[in-house]
Design an enzyme around this catalytic site. Structure first.
Site, PDB file in Angstrom:
ATOM      1  NE  ARG A 124     -35.418 126.559 -30.556  1.00 40.88           N
ATOM      2  CZ  ARG A 124     -35.173 126.883 -31.824  1.00 40.88           C
ATOM      3  NH1 ARG A 124     -35.606 128.034 -32.299  1.00 40.88           N
ATOM      4  NH2 ARG A 124     -34.510 126.069 -32.590  1.00 40.88           N
ATOM      5  CE  LYS A 146     -42.297 118.223  -9.039  1.00 36.19           C
ATOM      6  NZ  LYS A 146     -42.417 117.127  -8.051  1.00 36.19           N
ATOM      7  CD  GLU A 188     -51.959 114.028  -4.528  1.00 38.79           C
ATOM      8  OE1 GLU A 188     -51.163 114.705  -3.843  1.00 38.79           O
ATOM      9  OE2 GLU A 188     -51.583 113.122  -5.309  1.00 38.79           O
ATOM     10  CE  LYS A 230     -47.495 121.723  -6.293  1.00 40.25           C
ATOM     11  NZ  LYS A 230     -47.933 120.599  -7.086  1.00 40.25           N
ATOM     12  CD  GLU A 240     -39.418 117.047  -5.970  1.00 44.02           C
ATOM     13  OE1 GLU A 240     -40.485 117.386  -6.506  1.00 44.02           O
ATOM     14  OE2 GLU A 240     -39.068 115.874  -5.812  1.00 44.02           O
ATOM     15  NE  ARG A 244     -42.791 121.195  -6.849  1.00 46.53           N
ATOM     16  CZ  ARG A 244     -43.173 121.817  -7.950  1.00 46.53           C
ATOM     17  NH1 ARG A 244     -42.484 122.855  -8.384  1.00 46.53           N
ATOM     18  NH2 ARG A 244     -44.234 121.425  -8.613  1.00 46.53           N
ATOM     19  CG  ASN A 248     -42.639 113.956  -4.276  1.00 47.68           C
ATOM     20  OD1 ASN A 248     -43.541 114.207  -5.063  1.00 47.68           O
ATOM     21  ND2 ASN A 248     -41.411 114.404  -4.438  1.00 47.68           N
ATOM     22  CG  HIS A 251     -46.557 111.074  -4.323  1.00 41.70           C
ATOM     23  ND1 HIS A 251     -47.231 111.637  -3.264  1.00 41.70           N
ATOM     24  CD2 HIS A 251     -47.178 111.530  -5.445  1.00 41.70           C
ATOM     25  CE1 HIS A 251     -48.198 112.416  -3.739  1.00 41.70           C
ATOM     26  NE2 HIS A 251     -48.186 112.369  -5.051  1.00 41.70           N
ATOM     27  CG  HIS A 255     -45.184 107.145  -8.037  1.00 33.86           C
ATOM     28  ND1 HIS A 255     -44.276 108.166  -7.925  1.00 33.86           N
ATOM     29  CD2 HIS A 255     -46.321 107.708  -8.503  1.00 33.86           C
ATOM     30  CE1 HIS A 255     -44.844 109.303  -8.303  1.00 33.86           C
ATOM     31  NE2 HIS A 255     -46.079 109.050  -8.658  1.00 33.86           N
ATOM     32  CG  HIS A 269     -51.682 109.750  -8.540  1.00 31.26           C
ATOM     33  ND1 HIS A 269     -50.389 109.276  -8.440  1.00 31.26           N
ATOM     34  CD2 HIS A 269     -51.679 110.974  -7.952  1.00 31.26           C
ATOM     35  CE1 HIS A 269     -49.631 110.180  -7.835  1.00 31.26           C
ATOM     36  NE2 HIS A 269     -50.399 111.222  -7.531  1.00 31.26           N
TER      37      HIS A 269
HETATM   38  N1  GLY Z   1     -46.957 116.986  -7.080  1.00 24.29           N
HETATM   39  C1  GLY Z   1     -45.816 117.325  -6.379  1.00 24.29           C
HETATM   40  C2  GLY Z   1     -45.184 118.607  -6.820  1.00 24.29           C
HETATM   41  O1  GLY Z   1     -45.771 119.340  -7.578  1.00 24.29           O
HETATM   42  O2  GLY Z   1     -44.085 118.888  -6.419  1.00 24.29           O
END
Ligand code: GLY
Length: 373
Positions: A124, A146, A188, A230, A240, A244, A248, A251, A255, A269
């Protein structure tokens, strides 16, 4: 003595440090020991990373009398699957891990995402520490909580927000990366400049080549700047709901290209993100958000850094159909109320989120770019 910079992710009692510098792995025990509730941790890594770095980490833990076990996974994105997740959870439970133990994710984005997700649900919810070994993981995926595995419907669709307790980004480890992977991670890095820091972007135009060639000081500075950027965004918008999403940039297109190339070695990527960022600037110009001179400037720096910058640079681009790429975009996590969400740019260093872009405009842009392939 390793010299490092510390960046704090300010999330109250879930806040944590990101430590960035050369030689951190050898001294990992010093950084990790204060967090542990008993002198024991489980390292999860993959076969490639284990061959290069596992012994160093084990030695560093032993120096501080921290016992450990290691789970070594096969390498590759395939591990971020239901099967890979099950295999990891069962291996960890077989080691009789306790809820108060820490997992240590030693590896790139795949290991970090998978271990983070396992930590979010095992017993948990357990604590975990990120020791990212790829540039992409050091500047992006290891920071911000994430975690995810992939579904047959798309990447990262099953996951959780679960923050690590510490991130140790040893930039000396980047020397052991295949050059293509290092360059893909660099996309990135460029992203942070493009989305919110024009000075940093100009700095990268000056220093990117030296950084890629191995300058440790420049690498430390770049990784720490990205992490600081970040960390600010994550502290303000952990889940997000706003700002946030700017992370992206590139992206949505990226993607779609990754999906179309089968998430394979045809397009890594970061390479998809590179092409995607250039396309985002082209789309921004087509919508009148920014000048037409910016996309070529972005493409030039990406190409100088050895990255694909145009749709035509992607392996097999001639066979792509704009309508199929659009379909891939509709499976994106950023789709809201059925509408595509794009991160676009008003300038270098000023990204904005738009959810009113007409699909026809995107399709026309893709068709133009593919015609050049
Ligand atoms: N990779 C994008 C984020 O962590 O929000």
């Amino acid at each position: 003595m390793s010299l490092h910079q510390t960046v704090r992710v300010d999330l109250d009692d879930r806040g944590y440090d990101i430590r960035v510098g050369g030689g951190l792995l050898e001294r990992a025990g010093e950084h990790i020991a204060p967090l542990l509730r008993r002198p024991f941790a489980v390292i999860v890594t993959d076969q490639h990373v284990a061959a290069r770095h596992l012994d160093t980490l084990k030695r560093a833990l032993a120096l501080k009398n921290i016992g450990c076990e290691a789970v070594i996974l096969p390498p590759g994105e395939k591990q971020k699957s239901y099967a890979g997740f099950e295999q990891l959870c069962e291996a960890l439970l077989a080691l009789k891990i306790e809820r108060r133990d820490h997992l240590i994710a030693l590896g790139g984005g795949v290991v970090g995402d998978l271990v983070g997700f396992a930590a979010s649900v095992l017993r948990r919810g357990m604590d975990f520490i990120q020791v990212p070994t790829s540039l992409l993981a050091q500047v992006d995926s290891s920071v911000g909580g994430k975690t995810a595995i992939n579904s047959r419907q798309g990447k990262n669709l099953i996951g959780a927000f679960h923050q690590p307790r510490l991130v140790l980004a040893d930039v000396a480890l980047l020397d052991t990366l295949p050059p293509r992977e290092l360059r893909a991670g660099y996309a990135e890095v460029v992203k942070y400049g493009l989305l919110g820091d024009a000075d940093f972007y100009a700095w990268l135009e000056q220093n990117g080549a030296k950084l890629l060639a191995g300058d440790l000081g420049l690498r430390t500075e770049a990784v720490a700047r990205c992490c600081a950027h970040k960390a600010r965004i994550v502290a303000a918008d952990e889940r997000e709901e706003g700002e946030r999403a700017l992370l992206n940039l590139g992206h949505t297109f990226g993607h779609a290209l990754e999906a179309e190339t089968g998430y394979s070695q045809r397009l890594l990527h970061g390479e998809g993100v590179a092409v995607g960022m250039a396309l985002a600037f082209r789309l921004s110009a087509a919508l009148g958000l920014c000048g037409h001179e910016l996309a070529p400037r972005v493409e030039a720096h990406l190409a100088d850094s050895g990255l694909p910058a145009k749709l035509a640079d992607v392996d097999g681009a001639r066979a792509f159909a704009p309508s199929v790429l659009l379909e891939h975009m509709k499976q994106d996590k950023k789709v809201r109320d059925g509408k595509l969400v794009f991160i676009l740019a008003e300038a270098i260093g000023r990204a904005v989120q738009k959810n009113d872009v007409l699909p026809q405009v995107v399709e026309t842009l893709l068709a133009e770019q593919l015609a050049a392939a």
